[in-house]
Design a protein around this motif. Structure first.
Motif, PDB file in Angstrom:
ATOM      1  N   MET A 173      -3.196  -1.106 -12.762  1.00 36.11           N
ATOM      2  CA  MET A 173      -3.024  -0.920 -11.324  1.00 36.11           C
ATOM      3  C   MET A 173      -1.646  -0.340 -11.017  1.00 36.11           C
ATOM      4  O   MET A 173      -1.507   0.574 -10.192  1.00 36.11           O
ATOM      5  CB  MET A 173      -3.211  -2.250 -10.614  1.00 36.11           C
ATOM      6  CG  MET A 173      -2.842  -2.237  -9.143  1.00 36.11           C
ATOM      7  SD  MET A 173      -2.575  -3.909  -8.537  1.00 36.11           S
ATOM      8  CE  MET A 173      -1.657  -3.554  -7.045  1.00 36.11           C
ATOM      9  N   LYS A 174      -0.629  -0.876 -11.663  1.00 36.12           N
ATOM     10  CA  LYS A 174       0.732  -0.384 -11.444  1.00 36.12           C
ATOM     11  C   LYS A 174       0.852   1.086 -11.828  1.00 36.12           C
ATOM     12  O   LYS A 174       1.395   1.907 -11.068  1.00 36.12           O
ATOM     13  CB  LYS A 174       1.715  -1.224 -12.267  1.00 36.12           C
ATOM     14  CG  LYS A 174       3.160  -0.763 -12.170  1.00 36.12           C
ATOM     15  CD  LYS A 174       4.048  -1.636 -13.046  1.00 36.12           C
ATOM     16  CE  LYS A 174       5.493  -1.127 -13.037  1.00 36.12           C
ATOM     17  NZ  LYS A 174       6.362  -1.952 -13.911  1.00 36.12           N
ATOM     18  N   GLU A 175       0.326   1.444 -12.987  1.00 39.01           N
ATOM     19  CA  GLU A 175       0.402   2.832 -13.449  1.00 39.01           C
ATOM     20  C   GLU A 175      -0.410   3.762 -12.548  1.00 39.01           C
ATOM     21  O   GLU A 175       0.027   4.879 -12.242  1.00 39.01           O
ATOM     22  CB  GLU A 175      -0.094   2.918 -14.888  1.00 39.01           C
ATOM     23  CG  GLU A 175       0.805   2.191 -15.888  1.00 39.01           C
ATOM     24  CD  GLU A 175       0.192   2.107 -17.283  1.00 39.01           C
ATOM     25  OE1 GLU A 175      -0.983   2.551 -17.438  1.00 39.01           O
ATOM     26  OE2 GLU A 175       0.865   1.594 -18.196  1.00 39.01           O
ATOM     27  N   ALA A 218       0.829  -1.205   0.000  1.00 36.93           N
ATOM     28  CA  ALA A 218       0.000   0.000   0.000  1.00 36.93           C
ATOM     29  C   ALA A 218       0.864   1.255   0.000  1.00 36.93           C
ATOM     30  O   ALA A 218       0.442   2.299  -0.492  1.00 36.93           O
ATOM     31  CB  ALA A 218      -0.935  -0.005   1.208  1.00 36.93           C
ATOM     32  N   ALA A 219       2.054   1.173   0.559  1.00 33.55           N
ATOM     33  CA  ALA A 219       2.954   2.322   0.573  1.00 33.55           C
ATOM     34  C   ALA A 219       3.482   2.633  -0.821  1.00 33.55           C
ATOM     35  O   ALA A 219       4.004   3.718  -1.067  1.00 33.55           O
ATOM     36  CB  ALA A 219       4.118   2.059   1.519  1.00 33.55           C
ATOM     37  N   GLU A 220       3.332   1.688  -1.731  1.00 32.90           N
ATOM     38  CA  GLU A 220       3.810   1.880  -3.097  1.00 32.90           C
ATOM     39  C   GLU A 220       2.687   2.196  -4.068  1.00 32.90           C
ATOM     40  O   GLU A 220       2.845   3.054  -4.945  1.00 32.90           O
ATOM     41  CB  GLU A 220       4.558   0.623  -3.564  1.00 32.90           C
ATOM     42  CG  GLU A 220       5.310   0.790  -4.858  1.00 32.90           C
ATOM     43  CD  GLU A 220       6.188  -0.398  -5.190  1.00 32.90           C
ATOM     44  OE1 GLU A 220       6.979  -0.302  -6.145  1.00 32.90           O
ATOM     45  OE2 GLU A 220       6.078  -1.432  -4.502  1.00 32.90           O
ATOM     46  N   VAL A 221       1.521   1.538  -3.905  1.00 36.14           N
ATOM     47  CA  VAL A 221       0.441   1.721  -4.883  1.00 36.14           C
ATOM     48  C   VAL A 221      -0.920   1.983  -4.235  1.00 36.14           C
ATOM     49  O   VAL A 221      -1.939   1.992  -4.922  1.00 36.14           O
ATOM     50  CB  VAL A 221       0.325   0.492  -5.818  1.00 36.14           C
ATOM     51  CG1 VAL A 221       1.571   0.339  -6.675  1.00 36.14           C
ATOM     52  CG2 VAL A 221       0.050  -0.772  -5.023  1.00 36.14           C
ATOM     53  N   GLY A 222      -0.964   2.207  -2.939  1.00 38.39           N
ATOM     54  CA  GLY A 222      -2.252   2.406  -2.278  1.00 38.39           C
ATOM     55  C   GLY A 222      -2.910   1.089  -1.912  1.00 38.39           C
ATOM     56  O   GLY A 222      -2.352   0.004  -2.137  1.00 38.39           O
ATOM     57  N   CYS A 223      -4.117   1.170  -1.381  1.00 34.35           N
ATOM     58  CA  CYS A 223      -4.793  -0.024  -0.881  1.00 34.35           C
ATOM     59  C   CYS A 223      -5.234  -0.973  -1.993  1.00 34.35           C
ATOM     60  O   CYS A 223      -5.573  -2.119  -1.728  1.00 34.35           O
ATOM     61  CB  CYS A 223      -5.991   0.360  -0.017  1.00 34.35           C
ATOM     62  SG  CYS A 223      -6.585  -0.979   1.044  1.00 34.35           S
TER      63      CYS A 223
END
Length: 585
Positions: free
Chosen positions: A559-561, A465-470
């Motif tokens: 999701m990654k983007e 989550a610290a990288e892409v949110g929940c």
């Protein structure tokens, strides 16, 4: 700056990091020994894949691991990192020379670390504890003792002066380059000189990478073990794990994308779960796989039980003073089903322990482990759809129960993270109770199918989550559960992939904005909704023929983007969203 103590676990994919430290072996010697180690470790029939084509396959038992709450990336990962650092000190004969220690936390670990229990987890890791074995009920008292005495017992064998208020620093406005969940450990001798220092990054799900493991996104480098010696005192290779190092072998059936996975299923005429099982046989024997999988489910089920049967008026830790809801919801649920009393044997319904004998006395005859594995998982017919009870209440109470246990620092399974630990157990328990006719086969099929989808997200995007949110936690767990539920309901591989795609597509952009940095609001309810959405996604997929416009690979890339485009205040920093709009006073 001195860099050291890259654990032997750093020697991954024939890569050896630069080691700078006060110990006899030179860098060239370490490299030479490491290359020798890996060249002799690989069996003759195994082929090392091209480093530019990294597969997504990791072990199911690394993706699902037993740990403690409230966060896999903020609690489990940092505890493992501290233990890894300790093991490196021991390996290089530096532990006895340590006089003082400094710990620095960066990024999300600093901003929400207190609410997520990061400082306490690191202290326990430095005292030699592991997430799998620590007695969770003693953590608070031990941390209090360390704080009051200003003494820390490194690896339970070396007592040093340590004041958590001064020596464990939260760098609120600094972020290390590799990942937002960064930490640095530095030890000094009696003269105040640096003995060794190293940086670690907790990348979600309890996975930890080292500062010097600079690799392209998606490569399977991580540490889940507490370290292993690659070479003994005589220079000979040593394996402390019963499983051959996954980091140095090729999967039996590698896949990098969902399309690869479906192509494998169609070409080999195997289900997703069977693909995973055959890969697991590379690293564990048949009986161990079954028993370890049952242990994972047993821990999941126990976390539901503890959450449902906790005291009605119990308050979760933290400034929110949030009251547990699962106990009251559980009582209301069974009041409508069983009358006024809860059946005492509810958590013994179709328990895995009651069917373990099937491992020793399978219903099919074969001494070949692959044939036994496929025979166990082979599905002859779709499960009967004979449940007429509303699934909403069951899914909600089970998911809430697990995440309240997680918020209280209890023992849960990272599935694939602690923040989303309630979704997979809730959906699996619901299925086993109301649909399953073969709980052993169904539990294994569910867990192995879910893990395959989790592998794709870990490689193609993130589970942090610290990288892409929940979306990287609840979204991924919803997708994994949707695929697994479709599989045990008799879905084809195409329908399983479709269910996973639907499960994530409608979680895209989900932010991580925990109030007061606690894994409570909105995390607990979000798990309940994630479980419900998973079942709905599976039902939609099962009502189709597997044909659909949006493919899972496209959703993973999106999701990654989306995660990269998301503002940092919505990625587990408690600097935006509900975290700033819900006052605690």
């Amino acid at each position: 700056m001195l860099r050291t103590l890259s654990s032997r676990s750093n020697l991954l994919f024939r890569r050896v990091p630069t080691l700078i430290c006060r110990y006899p072996n030179s860098t060239k010697t370490v490299q030479k020994q490491a290359f020798k180690y890996f060249s002799t470790e690989i069996a003759p029939h195994e082929t090392i894949e091209n480093e530019e084509t990294h597969h997504a396959v990791v072990s199911t038992f690394d993706l699902f691991s037993i740990g403690i709450g409230p966060s896999s990336s903020h609690t489990v990962g940092p505890m493992r990192a501290a233990k890894l650092f300790l093991n490196d000190l021991i390996h290089h004969d530096l532990l006895d020379k340590v006089c003082t220690l400094k710990v620095n936390l960066y990024g999300s670990l600093a901003q929400t670390g207190v609410g997520h229990g990061t400082p306490s987890a690191i202290l326990m890791g430095l005292e030699g504890e592991t997430p799998e074995n620590i007695a969770t009920e003693n953590v608070n008292s031990r941390v209090e003792q360390i704080t009051n005495s200003k003494k820390l017992n490194l690896n339970s064998s070396k007592l040093i002066s340590f004041d958590p208020k001064k020596d464990l620093v939260l760098n609120m406005h600094l972020v290390l380059e590799q990942h937002s969940n960064g930490m640095r450990f530095t030890v000094f001798d009696e003269n105040g000189d640096v003995l060794a220092t190293n940086e670690y990054f907790s990348i979600g799900g309890g996975f930890v990478v080292n500062e010097q493991t600079q690799v392209s996104h998606g490569q399977n480098v991580y540490y889940k073990d507490q370290g292993r010696d690659a070479i003994d005192a005589t220079g000979n290779p040593v394996l402390l794990n019963t499983r051959v190092s996954q980091d140095s072998i090729t999967a039996a059936l590698p896949f990098s994308t969902a399309r690869d996975l479906l192509e494998l299923c169609n070409r080999k005429r195997l289900s997703v779960a069977e693909i995973v099982m055959l890969n697991e046989l590379n690293w564990r024997n048949y009986d161990t796989i079954i028993k370890d999988a049952l242990k994972i489910w047993d821990t999941m089920n126990d976390s539901i039980r503890r959450g449902c049967t906790a005291q009605d008026d119990a308050i979760l830790p933290g400034n929110i003073k949030l009251k547990r809801r699962a106990p009251a919801l559980y009582k209301n649920l069974f009041r409508g089903v069983y009358g006024l009393s809860i059946p005492m044997d509810h958590f013994n319904i179709k328990e895995m322990s009651l069917i373990e004998n099937q491992i020793q006395t399978p219903t099919f005859v074969s001494n070949n482990p692959e044939e036994r594995a496929l025979g166990l998982l082979r599905r002859k017919m779709a499960s009967p759809k004979n449940n007429y009870l509303s699934h909403l209440d069951y899914l909600s109470v089970y998911a809430i129960a697990v995440n309240e246990e997680n918020a209280a620092g209890g023992r849960v399974v990272t599935a694939p993270t602690n923040g989303a630990a309630g979704i997979i157990p809730a959906v699996l328990k619901y299925y086993l109770e109301f649909y399953s006719n073969d709980p052993l086969k169904d539990a294994l099929t569910f867990l192995f199918t879910a893990s395959a989808i989790g592998m794709l997200f870990k490689r193609g995007a993130s589970i942090s989550a610290a990288e892409v949110g929940c979306q990287g936690e609840v979204g991924v767990a919803c997708s994994m559960s949707a695929a697994a539920f479709a599989a045990v309901m008799g879905g084809t591989p195409d329908q399983v992939e479709n269910a996973a795609e639907i499960g994530m597509e409608h979680n895209l952009g989900l932010t991580c904005d925990p109030v007061d940095g606690l894994v409570q609001i909105p995390c607990i309810e979000r798990n309940a909704l994630g479980a419900v959405k998973a079942v709905t996604a599976a039902q939609l997929a099962l009502n189709g023929n597997g044909s659909h416009v949006v493919h899972l690979d496209q959703v993973i890339q999106t999701m990654k983007e989306t995660g990269h485009d998301m503002m940092s205040k919505y990625k587990e920093t408690s600097q935006g969203g509900l975290a700033v709009n819900v006052p605690l006073c």
